[in-house]
Design a protein around this motif. Structure first.
Motif, short mmCIF file in Angstrom:
data_model
loop_
_atom_site.label_atom_id
_atom_site.label_comp_id
_atom_site.label_asym_id
_atom_site.label_seq_id
_atom_site.Cartn_x
_atom_site.Cartn_y
_atom_site.Cartn_z
N LEU A 1 52.11 -20.72 -31.87
CA LEU A 1 53.16 -20.22 -32.75
C LEU A 1 54.41 -21.06 -32.56
O LEU A 1 54.87 -21.27 -31.43
N LYS A 2 54.95 -21.54 -33.66
CA LYS A 2 56.17 -22.33 -33.62
C LYS A 2 57.20 -21.70 -34.54
O LYS A 2 56.94 -21.52 -35.74
N ALA A 3 58.33 -21.33 -33.98
CA ALA A 3 59.37 -20.67 -34.75
C ALA A 3 60.03 -21.69 -35.69
O ALA A 3 60.11 -22.89 -35.41
N GLY A 4 60.54 -21.15 -36.83
CA GLY A 4 61.21 -22.01 -37.81
C GLY A 4 62.62 -22.37 -37.38
O GLY A 4 63.19 -21.78 -36.49
N GLY B 1 49.70 -29.31 -27.91
CA GLY B 1 51.09 -29.60 -27.59
C GLY B 1 51.78 -30.40 -28.67
O GLY B 1 52.95 -30.14 -29.02
N ALA B 2 51.06 -31.37 -29.25
CA ALA B 2 51.65 -32.20 -30.30
C ALA B 2 52.01 -31.37 -31.53
O ALA B 2 53.06 -31.56 -32.15
N ARG B 3 51.14 -30.44 -31.90
CA ARG B 3 51.41 -29.58 -33.06
C ARG B 3 52.62 -28.69 -32.81
O ARG B 3 53.44 -28.47 -33.70
N LEU B 4 52.73 -28.16 -31.59
CA LEU B 4 53.83 -27.24 -31.29
C LEU B 4 55.15 -27.96 -31.06
O LEU B 4 56.22 -27.36 -31.18
N ARG B 5 55.09 -29.24 -30.76
CA ARG B 5 56.33 -30.01 -30.60
C ARG B 5 56.78 -30.61 -31.93
O ARG B 5 57.94 -30.48 -32.32
N ALA B 6 55.88 -31.27 -32.63
CA ALA B 6 56.27 -32.05 -33.81
C ALA B 6 55.77 -31.49 -35.13
O ALA B 6 56.17 -31.98 -36.19
N GLY B 7 54.89 -30.51 -35.10
CA GLY B 7 54.36 -29.96 -36.34
C GLY B 7 55.33 -29.01 -37.01
O GLY B 7 56.35 -28.62 -36.42
N PRO B 8 55.05 -28.62 -38.24
CA PRO B 8 55.92 -27.67 -38.96
C PRO B 8 55.83 -26.27 -38.36
O PRO B 8 54.85 -25.94 -37.69
N PRO B 9 56.81 -25.43 -38.60
CA PRO B 9 56.79 -24.06 -38.08
C PRO B 9 55.65 -23.25 -38.69
O PRO B 9 55.21 -23.50 -39.81
N GLY B 10 55.20 -22.27 -37.93
CA GLY B 10 54.14 -21.39 -38.40
C GLY B 10 53.09 -21.17 -37.33
O GLY B 10 53.33 -21.42 -36.14
N LEU B 11 51.92 -20.72 -37.77
CA LEU B 11 50.82 -20.40 -36.86
C LEU B 11 49.75 -21.48 -36.94
O LEU B 11 49.34 -21.89 -38.03
N GLU C 1 61.92 -25.03 -27.33
CA GLU C 1 62.31 -23.69 -27.75
C GLU C 1 61.49 -23.24 -28.95
O GLU C 1 61.18 -24.01 -29.85
N GLY C 2 61.10 -21.96 -28.95
CA GLY C 2 60.38 -21.40 -30.09
C GLY C 2 58.91 -21.74 -30.14
O GLY C 2 58.25 -21.46 -31.14
N ALA C 3 58.35 -22.35 -29.09
CA ALA C 3 56.93 -22.71 -29.06
C ALA C 3 56.19 -21.81 -28.07
O ALA C 3 56.66 -21.61 -26.95
N ALA C 4 55.08 -21.27 -28.49
CA ALA C 4 54.30 -20.38 -27.63
C ALA C 4 52.83 -20.48 -28.00
O ALA C 4 52.48 -20.85 -29.13
N ALA C 5 51.96 -20.14 -27.04
CA ALA C 5 50.53 -20.19 -27.29
C ALA C 5 49.81 -19.12 -26.50
O ALA C 5 50.21 -18.77 -25.38
N LEU C 6 48.74 -18.58 -27.09
CA LEU C 6 47.81 -17.68 -26.40
C LEU C 6 46.44 -18.30 -26.52
O LEU C 6 45.96 -18.56 -27.63
N ILE C 7 45.81 -18.55 -25.39
CA ILE C 7 44.51 -19.21 -25.34
C ILE C 7 43.57 -18.32 -24.54
O ILE C 7 43.83 -18.05 -23.36
N VAL D 1 48.89 -26.81 -21.70
CA VAL D 1 49.73 -26.68 -22.88
C VAL D 1 51.16 -26.35 -22.46
O VAL D 1 52.13 -26.87 -23.04
N ALA D 2 51.32 -25.50 -21.44
CA ALA D 2 52.66 -25.18 -20.94
C ALA D 2 53.39 -26.45 -20.50
O ALA D 2 54.59 -26.62 -20.76
N ARG D 3 52.67 -27.35 -19.85
CA ARG D 3 53.28 -28.62 -19.45
C ARG D 3 53.67 -29.43 -20.67
O ARG D 3 54.75 -30.04 -20.71
N GLY D 4 52.82 -29.42 -21.70
CA GLY D 4 53.08 -30.21 -22.90
C GLY D 4 54.23 -29.71 -23.75
O GLY D 4 54.83 -30.50 -24.50
N ILE D 5 54.54 -28.39 -23.67
CA ILE D 5 55.62 -27.86 -24.50
C ILE D 5 56.82 -27.45 -23.66
O ILE D 5 57.72 -26.75 -24.13
N ALA D 6 56.84 -27.87 -22.39
CA ALA D 6 57.96 -27.51 -21.50
C ALA D 6 59.29 -27.90 -22.12
O ALA D 6 59.47 -29.03 -22.58
N GLY D 7 60.20 -26.93 -22.17
CA GLY D 7 61.52 -27.16 -22.74
C GLY D 7 61.59 -27.03 -24.25
O GLY D 7 62.68 -27.13 -24.82
#
Length: 386
Positions: free
Chosen positions: A383-386, A269-279, A315-321, A307-313
């Motif tokens: 995946l985090k959109a730019g 969740g931390a990577r998808l919220r605050a990390g740079p865009p990409g995979l 935009e542009g963040a998604a994960a497949l586990i 993870v869904a709870r951690g990235i709720a709201g």
């Protein structure tokens, strides 16, 4: 409509990446590549055990032609030859026994007895090709004297619920078995054993894979060779290579999911919220502690919902586990896809009841690819959109 299309595109991209990783470690391909890279003499017997047993055995028969061969695999992973009985998959010489996983069943006992019988029957001068993949611990068993199938199942159920990692679980399984920890090959009286293994454990240790079903005992009186032919690292490298073809920047690629699912979810969740865009690519096998009466799901489904709870709201963040074997715990799903809009009413209660699978299914988020012919632990793709 635009938001829905964006979610679908992210899901399609993540599924494509996940499938590229799994394809690189598929059992038939992995064994074929290993035999190309370092050929071995024609075996007199092929034994394969694990979730990838059937495709691994097929690769050997592709190479050597008609050779006596037995594959022991999970129910539903052997082309429908089940109920713990031996069947034939249509390729000359290949016999299939399906058995229980993650809990051993009567098929597991039949499989264990069959393996011991065939190994002990190998004549002097013979060559055994032993193919091992994840899941072997439950799929083939010969318990020590005084231990029943119910005892084994209860022990396994308690280990799973405790949140023990696979190394701890398999160390205990070795103590209860007459085929694990190198004991199967103690019965071998031939000249040579070749072990090819697909790793589903941290460190790719043959003593841990399948609880050491393919471990050569110390002081063995026969020539032997052991090779790891596929692993989580290979799958993650293939995901990264596929990402390049899609123009994605890989921001991280690590095999570090060996913590509790809560810790893993916080990291992702931390990577998808605050990390740079990409995979972002993670591999491993997180642990989860279960209540006495858990609901539906497995560790990947629980992790995905956290993870869904951690990235709720977000935009542009998604994960497949998802588990690379195509299943997650005692379910037909491998895991789940989630994004910033997935978390919703009832999700928190589902997590608290260890019933994430029910909620994810009701919301169309489960990922159900079916058996994959391999098992190299889990892949988590963010995946985090730019």
């Amino acid at each position: 409509m635009g938001e829905r299309t964006g979610m679908d595109n992210a899901r399609d991209m993540l599924v494509r990446l996940w499938r590229a990783g799994v394809a690189a470690v598929e059992g038939r391909q992995a064994v074929a590549h290993a035999l190309d890279a370092a050929p071995v003499p024609r075996p007199d017997l092929v034994l394969a055990v694990g979730k990838a047993a059937v495709p691994m055995a097929r690769a050997a028969l592709d190479r050597f032609g008609r050779v006596p061969a037995l594959a022991v695999t999970k129910h539903g992973h052997g082309d429908g030859h089940g109920d713990g009985q031996a069947g034939h998959d249509g390729q000359a010489g290949l016999e299939v026994i399906e058995a229980g996983h993650p809990l051993p069943d009567a098929g597991s006992l039949r499989a264990g007895a069959a393996l011991l019988e065939r190994v002990a029957a190998c004549p002097p001068g013979s060559h055994l090709l032993l193919l091992i993949s994840g899941g072997a611990s439950a799929l083939a068993e010969a318990p020590v004297a005084g231990l029943t199938l119910d005892d084994l199942a209860a022990e396994t159920r308690a280990l799973i619920a405790s949140g023990a990692d696979i190394a701890t679980m398999n160390a205990r399984r070795r103590q209860l078995s007459r085929i694990k920890g190198g004991r199967l090959l103690q019965a071998f009286g031939g000249a040579r054993v070749t072990v090819l293994a697909i790793s589903d454990v941290q460190g790719d240790d043959i003593a841990v894979i399948g609880s050491g079903t393919g471990l050569v005992p110390e002081g063995a009186g026969f020539a032997h060779e052991t090779r790891i032919v596929a692993s989580n690292a290979v799958a993650r490298a293939a995901v990264a290579a596929e990402a390049e073809t899609l123009g994605l920047t890989v921001q991280g690629n690590a095999e570090n999911l060996y913590c509790d699912v809560g810790e893993a979810a916080a990291m992702i969740g931390a990577r998808l919220r605050a990390g740079p865009p990409g995979l972002w690519i993670w591999g491993g096998e997180p642990t989860v502690v279960l209540p006495e009466t858990p609901g539906r799901g497995g560790r990947n489904q629980a992790l995905a919902l956290m993870v869904a709870r951690g990235i709720a709201g977000q935009e542009g963040a998604a994960a497949l586990i998802a588990g690379t074997d195509g299943t997650d715990g005692p379910t037909g799903a491998a895991g789940a896809f989630v994004d910033g809009a997935s978390w919703g009413p009832g999700a928190g209660a589902a997590l608290a009841a260890a019933d994430s699978g029910t909620w994810l299914a009701a919301n169309g988020l489960l990922f159900e690819p079916g058996p994959t012919g391999t098992n190299v632990m889990d892949l988590a793709l963010g995946l985090k959109a730019g």
